[in-house]
Scaffold this motif. Structure first.
Motif, short mmCIF file in Angstrom:
data_model
loop_
_atom_site.label_atom_id
_atom_site.label_comp_id
_atom_site.label_asym_id
_atom_site.label_seq_id
_atom_site.Cartn_x
_atom_site.Cartn_y
_atom_site.Cartn_z
N ALA A 99 15.87 6.14 -7.47
CA ALA A 99 14.99 5.16 -6.84
C ALA A 99 15.62 3.77 -6.88
CB ALA A 99 13.63 5.15 -7.54
N ALA A 100 16.20 3.42 -8.03
CA ALA A 100 16.84 2.10 -8.17
C ALA A 100 17.99 1.95 -7.19
CB ALA A 100 17.31 1.91 -9.60
N LYS A 101 18.85 2.97 -7.10
CA LYS A 101 20.00 2.91 -6.20
C LYS A 101 19.56 2.76 -4.75
CE LYS A 101 23.60 5.50 -6.76
NZ LYS A 101 24.48 6.67 -6.92
N ALA A 102 18.54 3.53 -4.35
CA ALA A 102 18.07 3.46 -2.97
C ALA A 102 17.47 2.09 -2.66
CB ALA A 102 17.04 4.57 -2.72
N LEU A 103 16.70 1.56 -3.59
CA LEU A 103 16.07 0.25 -3.38
C LEU A 103 17.12 -0.86 -3.34
CD1 LEU A 103 13.60 -1.54 -3.05
CD2 LEU A 103 13.30 -1.49 -5.54
N ILE A 104 18.08 -0.80 -4.25
CA ILE A 104 19.13 -1.83 -4.29
C ILE A 104 19.94 -1.82 -3.00
CG2 ILE A 104 21.28 -2.48 -5.43
CD1 ILE A 104 19.88 -1.38 -8.05
N THR A 122 14.94 15.05 -13.94
CA THR A 122 14.36 14.31 -15.05
C THR A 122 13.80 12.98 -14.57
OG1 THR A 122 16.40 13.15 -15.63
CG2 THR A 122 16.04 15.34 -16.62
N GLU A 123 12.91 12.42 -15.38
CA GLU A 123 12.33 11.11 -15.05
C GLU A 123 13.41 10.05 -14.97
OE1 GLU A 123 9.45 9.02 -13.67
OE2 GLU A 123 8.83 10.88 -14.62
N ALA A 124 14.38 10.10 -15.89
CA ALA A 124 15.46 9.11 -15.89
C ALA A 124 16.30 9.23 -14.64
CB ALA A 124 16.32 9.28 -17.13
N ALA A 125 16.62 10.45 -14.24
CA ALA A 125 17.44 10.65 -13.04
C ALA A 125 16.69 10.19 -11.79
CB ALA A 125 17.85 12.11 -12.91
N HIS A 126 15.40 10.49 -11.73
CA HIS A 126 14.59 10.07 -10.59
C HIS A 126 14.52 8.55 -10.50
CE1 HIS A 126 11.55 10.28 -7.49
NE2 HIS A 126 10.66 9.67 -8.23
N PHE A 150 17.63 -7.10 -11.59
CA PHE A 150 16.22 -7.38 -11.30
C PHE A 150 15.40 -6.09 -11.24
CE2 PHE A 150 12.62 -8.52 -8.55
CZ PHE A 150 12.21 -9.72 -9.13
N VAL A 151 15.96 -5.06 -10.64
CA VAL A 151 15.22 -3.83 -10.35
C VAL A 151 15.13 -2.89 -11.55
CG1 VAL A 151 15.34 -1.68 -9.00
CG2 VAL A 151 15.65 -3.90 -7.87
N GLU A 152 16.24 -2.63 -12.20
CA GLU A 152 16.29 -1.56 -13.19
C GLU A 152 15.39 -1.79 -14.41
OE1 GLU A 152 20.45 -0.99 -13.84
OE2 GLU A 152 20.74 0.07 -11.93
N PRO A 153 15.33 -3.01 -15.00
CA PRO A 153 14.42 -3.19 -16.13
C PRO A 153 12.95 -2.99 -15.75
CG PRO A 153 16.07 -4.93 -16.10
CD PRO A 153 16.19 -4.20 -14.79
N ALA A 154 12.58 -3.34 -14.52
CA ALA A 154 11.20 -3.16 -14.08
C ALA A 154 10.86 -1.69 -13.92
CB ALA A 154 10.97 -3.90 -12.77
N LEU A 155 11.75 -0.91 -13.33
CA LEU A 155 11.50 0.52 -13.19
C LEU A 155 11.47 1.20 -14.55
CD1 LEU A 155 13.63 1.47 -10.05
CD2 LEU A 155 11.14 1.34 -10.22
N ALA A 156 12.31 0.77 -15.47
CA ALA A 156 12.29 1.34 -16.81
C ALA A 156 10.97 1.06 -17.50
CB ALA A 156 13.45 0.78 -17.64
N MET A 157 10.45 -0.16 -17.36
CA MET A 157 9.17 -0.50 -17.96
C MET A 157 8.04 0.33 -17.35
SD MET A 157 6.19 -2.38 -17.42
CE MET A 157 6.57 -3.61 -16.20
N ALA A 158 8.10 0.55 -16.03
CA ALA A 158 7.05 1.31 -15.35
C ALA A 158 6.98 2.74 -15.84
CB ALA A 158 7.30 1.29 -13.84
N ARG A 159 8.13 3.29 -16.27
CA ARG A 159 8.17 4.68 -16.73
C ARG A 159 7.94 4.80 -18.24
NH1 ARG A 159 7.76 4.53 -12.09
NH2 ARG A 159 9.06 5.49 -10.48
N ASP A 160 7.70 3.68 -18.90
CA ASP A 160 7.43 3.70 -20.33
C ASP A 160 6.18 4.54 -20.60
OD1 ASP A 160 6.88 3.24 -22.99
OD2 ASP A 160 6.92 1.06 -22.86
#
Length: 208
Positions: A191-196, A183-187, A92-102
């Motif tokens: 964020a995803a790990k902390a939120l999950i 990097t943006e990807a690492a950040h 649920f989380v990771e695709p949304a964060l990826a889209m936000a950083r597009d």
């Protein structure tokens, strides 16, 4: 602002997304959209028919892909990690964060989402519910199997809290900023790990 490398339809969507993010839906006119996209009003009418349809299509071009990525990841999680909550939350989380950083307008779309929460637009809310309501329901079903002690109402409360926290994280205006040298990807992964981890504890907390 001219966007000659995009198709006419994409230029209109890009311009509309930016203006909706800046001004909101009600305050943005089709004339402003056509001016920014460097097209005439006939092009908007041809591709979208109305401003309401244009608003819907701004959401559709982002939400279709993100929703499919979420469902694909959910199905993979259920197959590969049955009974485990965190892989479901990651889907649920990771695709949304990826889209936000597009880099191609992802940040603007997050502000558009915020506008959808803030403005009263019954037509848009119905469109989003009709087109994408099945996605949170699929996740609710999967999460319920992991935390069977939660009643449906409590489960949906917690899923709403997840969505709110995720939207806040997507907007990237909280206390945690990307450190220099990261990097943006690492950040995004951090964020995803902390939120999950945080949300998993919330779903597993006893209901009162």
């Amino acid at each position: 602002m001219s966007l000659p490398h995009f198709s006419t339809k994409d230029r209109i969507l890009h311009a509309a997304e930016e203006l909706f993010a800046q001004q909101g839906f009600a305050s943005t006119s089709l004339r402003q959209v056509t001016s920014r996209a460097d097209v005439n009003i006939a092009a908007v009418n041809y591709h979208f028919g109305s401003k309401d349809n244009l608003v819907n299509e701004v959401f559709r071009r982002r939400m279709d892909e993100m929703s499919q990525r979420r469902l694909d990841a959910l199905h993979a999680a259920l197959e590969q990690s049955p009974g485990q909550l965190e892989p479901i939350l990651a889907a649920f989380v990771e695709p949304a964060l990826a889209m936000a950083r597009d880099r191609n307008g992802g940040g603007a779309f997050i502000r558009v989402i915020a506008r959808a929460y803030a403005e009263s637009n019954a037509g848009l809310r119905k469109f989003l519910s009709d087109q994408y309501g099945h996605v949170p329901r699929e996740f609710a079903k999967a999460i319920a199997a992991c935390v069977p002690s939660l009643g449906k109402e409590e489960l949906y409360w917690r899923l709403d809290f997840l969505s709110g926290a995720l939207t806040y994280a997507m907007a990237d205006f909280g206390l945690i900023k990307r450190p220099a040298g990261v990097t943006e990807a690492a950040h995004r992964q951090r964020a995803a790990k902390a939120l999950i981890r945080f949300v998993s504890a919330g779903f597993n907390a006893d209901a009162t």
